[in-house]
Design a protein around this motif. Structure first.
Motif, PDB file in Angstrom:
ATOM      1  N   PRO A 123       0.826  -1.206   0.000  1.00  0.00           N
ATOM      2  CA  PRO A 123       0.000   0.000   0.000  1.00  0.00           C
ATOM      3  C   PRO A 123       0.859   1.253   0.000  1.00  0.00           C
ATOM      4  CG  PRO A 123       0.179  -0.857   2.226  1.00  0.00           C
ATOM      5  CD  PRO A 123       0.934  -1.830   1.341  1.00  0.00           C
ATOM      6  N   LEU A 124       0.296   2.351  -0.474  1.00  0.00           N
ATOM      7  CA  LEU A 124       0.938   3.663  -0.418  1.00  0.00           C
ATOM      8  C   LEU A 124      -0.062   4.661   0.150  1.00  0.00           C
ATOM      9  CD1 LEU A 124       2.928   4.159  -3.756  1.00  0.00           C
ATOM     10  CD2 LEU A 124       3.864   3.963  -1.458  1.00  0.00           C
ATOM     11  N   GLU A 125       0.392   5.480   1.071  1.00  0.00           N
ATOM     12  CA  GLU A 125      -0.463   6.525   1.614  1.00  0.00           C
ATOM     13  C   GLU A 125      -0.823   7.524   0.514  1.00  0.00           C
ATOM     14  OE1 GLU A 125      -1.764   6.823   4.609  1.00  0.00           O
ATOM     15  OE2 GLU A 125      -0.852   4.957   5.342  1.00  0.00           O
ATOM     16  N   GLY A 126      -2.022   8.078   0.629  1.00  0.00           N
ATOM     17  CA  GLY A 126      -2.471   9.031  -0.385  1.00  0.00           C
ATOM     18  C   GLY A 126      -1.545  10.212  -0.536  1.00  0.00           C
ATOM     19  N   ALA A 127      -1.006  10.706   0.584  1.00  0.00           N
ATOM     20  CA  ALA A 127      -0.093  11.854   0.521  1.00  0.00           C
ATOM     21  C   ALA A 127       1.170  11.506  -0.253  1.00  0.00           C
ATOM     22  CB  ALA A 127       0.253  12.330   1.932  1.00  0.00           C
ATOM     23  N   GLU A 128       1.664  10.282  -0.082  1.00  0.00           N
ATOM     24  CA  GLU A 128       2.863   9.864  -0.803  1.00  0.00           C
ATOM     25  C   GLU A 128       2.577   9.698  -2.288  1.00  0.00           C
ATOM     26  OE1 GLU A 128       6.936   8.510  -1.244  1.00  0.00           O
ATOM     27  OE2 GLU A 128       5.810   9.881   0.036  1.00  0.00           O
ATOM     28  N   VAL A 129       1.416   9.165  -2.617  1.00  0.00           N
ATOM     29  CA  VAL A 129       1.021   9.047  -4.023  1.00  0.00           C
ATOM     30  C   VAL A 129       0.993  10.427  -4.675  1.00  0.00           C
ATOM     31  CG1 VAL A 129      -0.864   8.447  -5.593  1.00  0.00           C
ATOM     32  CG2 VAL A 129      -0.279   6.929  -3.689  1.00  0.00           C
ATOM     33  N   GLU A 130       0.385  11.390  -4.002  1.00  0.00           N
ATOM     34  CA  GLU A 130       0.276  12.735  -4.563  1.00  0.00           C
ATOM     35  C   GLU A 130       1.647  13.402  -4.659  1.00  0.00           C
ATOM     36  OE1 GLU A 130      -2.703  15.070  -2.626  1.00  0.00           O
ATOM     37  OE2 GLU A 130      -4.282  13.571  -2.946  1.00  0.00           O
ATOM     38  N   ARG A 131       2.529  13.161  -3.686  1.00  0.00           N
ATOM     39  CA  ARG A 131       3.883  13.733  -3.749  1.00  0.00           C
ATOM     40  C   ARG A 131       4.627  13.235  -4.978  1.00  0.00           C
ATOM     41  NH1 ARG A 131       9.141  12.705  -2.992  1.00  0.00           N
ATOM     42  NH2 ARG A 131       8.773  10.476  -2.664  1.00  0.00           N
ATOM     43  N   ILE A 132       4.519  11.937  -5.231  1.00  0.00           N
ATOM     44  CA  ILE A 132       5.231  11.361  -6.382  1.00  0.00           C
ATOM     45  C   ILE A 132       4.640  11.870  -7.692  1.00  0.00           C
ATOM     46  CG2 ILE A 132       5.700   9.211  -7.623  1.00  0.00           C
ATOM     47  CD1 ILE A 132       5.895   7.822  -4.870  1.00  0.00           C
ATOM     48  N   LEU A 133       3.336  11.842  -7.803  1.00  0.00           N
ATOM     49  CA  LEU A 133       2.709  12.228  -9.068  1.00  0.00           C
ATOM     50  C   LEU A 133       2.931  13.703  -9.380  1.00  0.00           C
ATOM     51  CD1 LEU A 133      -0.654  10.247  -8.841  1.00  0.00           C
ATOM     52  CD2 LEU A 133       1.431   9.609 -10.073  1.00  0.00           C
ATOM     53  N   THR A 134       2.798  14.571  -8.374  1.00  0.00           N
ATOM     54  CA  THR A 134       3.037  15.992  -8.627  1.00  0.00           C
ATOM     55  C   THR A 134       4.512  16.253  -8.899  1.00  0.00           C
ATOM     56  OG1 THR A 134       3.186  16.396  -6.232  1.00  0.00           O
ATOM     57  CG2 THR A 134       1.056  16.782  -7.291  1.00  0.00           C
ATOM     58  N   GLY A 135       5.394  15.504  -8.233  1.00  0.00           N
ATOM     59  CA  GLY A 135       6.822  15.651  -8.492  1.00  0.00           C
ATOM     60  C   GLY A 135       7.213  15.257  -9.900  1.00  0.00           C
TER      61      GLY A 135
END
Length: 469
Positions: free
Chosen positions: A419-431
């Protein structure tokens, strides 16, 4: 892609050693093939100035030079054809150690004392150039250690990119990756739009809009191409495996390496009537910059003027319209060529260039104006001149349409196995440069113009796994 570590760290500098940085890049899918020092191992070499150069009394090809080493003048016997009064060049002092454990000692050459050795690039392990002394900038400070002056405590990192990662064929793209991997901001060069100081333009037509959906050009008048590129620019090119030619060509190569956008400069006075981006006509030929003359096929996209082809689009410019020593006025171009329509063209002619390598894989189709402004800024600073307005011809119907891709949160754990936390998913995608909007099931992601390889949900899952590790 060969990149200078120092240049990369100007954009983003994580607290990692060279080896740690290379490992991190490799584990993110950008495989590092080699790490090499930018110069050979040497010490005791300083910036020096030749005060006088007189013929050797007993040797036709030698000169007896008085050389200012920063600690007084010494006498050096030199056989380099470019040794002359006023030249600044590297001096290996007595006691210096050059690559290959070559020690410099007091010597006599044909009966004349020689205290030290003036050096070519090859003798310092900088390049294979050995036709003359390495010429340093006129303002190089005499007596300064050469390693410090040139910033030679640097390494080049060679990255073997897979064909889908054309976005990393420039310092900007690799810096974007390194910044994301280390949660660091990326700070590129600061430059703004260069306001025109003249109204001059050059007519541009693009009948082959499907092949060239965006073409950007600019007239720059009254340049002085006799001015050399600054040493910092030449060094950055050299460390990326590109030879310095002249200031205009060097700038276009620099922008290609920095931003990933190939560019070309024409001698405006050698162009006739206007630019026409079209496919070649039966029987047309073009002498290229490398001296070859190509018989052009009708499936080949060319940059032409009203007299005929002046460049093979996205591959190589033509010799008749190239920048020469007497060039005064330029027409600068930056374009986006459709990758699928350009793929294989260079190889079909037995060619492979830095430009074709990038265009075949996909250049950011929103980069052309920014690259034009960056190149203009550099050119005006180096060769002077007056710039006209930026001209842009774009066919929106033929520009790539970047998709919005849906990523379902439930698919992450199922497909990746963790699993990945939502905040980490968003950090990667926006990065990664995606525009991310949260939805009830996950995220809707707008793909940036530089990522031609992201089109479906599986691509986003792959990106998460690649970056998260």
């Amino acid at each position: 892609m060969i990149i200078s570590e120092q240049w990369l760290r100007e954009w983003v500098s994580p607290p990692l050693s060279t080896e740690e940085l290379a490992h991190q890049i490799t584990m993110a899918g950008l495989e590092v093939d080699a790490i090499e020092p930018v110069a050979g191992s040497f010490e005791g070499v300083v910036v020096a100035e030749i005060v006088s150069a007189e013929p050797h009394p007993d040797a036709d090809k030698l000169q007896v030079c008085r050389v200012d080493s920063g600690e007084g003048e010494v006498q050096v016997v030199c056989g380099a054809p470019n040794a002359r009064a006023g030249l600044k060049a590297p001096l290996a002092k007595v006691g210096a150690l050059l690559p290959g454990d070559f020690a410099i000692r007091q010597a006599k050459l044909r009966g004349i004392e020689s205290t030290g050795m003036l050096c070519a690039e090859q003798e310092l392990g900088l390049s294979d150039a050995n036709e003359g002394l390495m010429e340093l900038a006129a303002d190089a400070p005499v007596g300064t250690d050469l390693r410090d002056y040139l910033g030679l405590d640097d390494r080049v990192i060679e990255i073997g990119l897979t064909p889908n990662r054309a976005d990393c064929l420039g310092v900007a793209g690799i810096a974007r990756e390194v910044g994301l991997l280390n949660s660091l901001a990326v700070q590129g060069p600061q430059y703004e739009a260069v306001g025109p100081t003249i109204d001059d333009t050059f007519p541009v037509e693009v009948p082959a809009a499907a092949h060239c959906p965006r073409y950007v050009g600019r007239v720059i008048r009254d340049v002085d191409v006799s001015r050399p590129s600054p040493l910092w620019l030449q060094e950055k090119l050299r460390r990326c495996g590109v030879r310095s030619i002249d200031a205009v060509v060097d700038v276009t190569n620099y922008v290609m390496l920095e931003l990933g956008q190939p560019m070309h400069a024409f001698d405006l006075d050698r162009l006739r009537g206007g630019i026409v981006v079209r496919t070649a006509e039966q029987g047309e030929s073009l002498e290229l910059l490398d001296g070859q003359t190509m018989e052009l096929r009708p499936d080949t996209l060319v940059i032409a003027d009203h007299g005929g082809p002046v460049a093979m689009a996205g591959i190589m410019g033509g010799e008749p319209s190239s920048v020469q020593g007497d060039t005064r006025h330029l027409f600068l171009e930056a374009a986006f060529f459709a990758p699928d329509l350009l793929a294989g063209r260079a190889r079909s002619y037995g060619l492979h260039t830095d430009s074709s390598h990038r265009f075949e894989r996909g250049v950011d189709f929103e980069l052309q104006v920014a690259a034009m402004e960056r190149a203009t800024q550099l050119l005006l600073a180096i060769v002077g001149g007056r710039a006209g307005p930026v001209q842009e011809v774009a066919a929106a119907a033929h520009l790539p349409r970047r998709p919005e891709v849906t990523l379902r949160a439930a698919r992450i754990g199922k497909m990746l196995g963790f699993p990945l936390e939502g905040a980490e998913v968003e950090r990667i995608l926006t990065g990664l440069g995606l525009g991310v909007t949260a939805t009830a099931e996950g995220w809707r992601c707008a793909v940036p113009s530089w990522r031609f390889d992201i089109a479906i949900e599986a691509d986003l899952l792959e990106e998460l796994a690649r970056v998260y590790g």
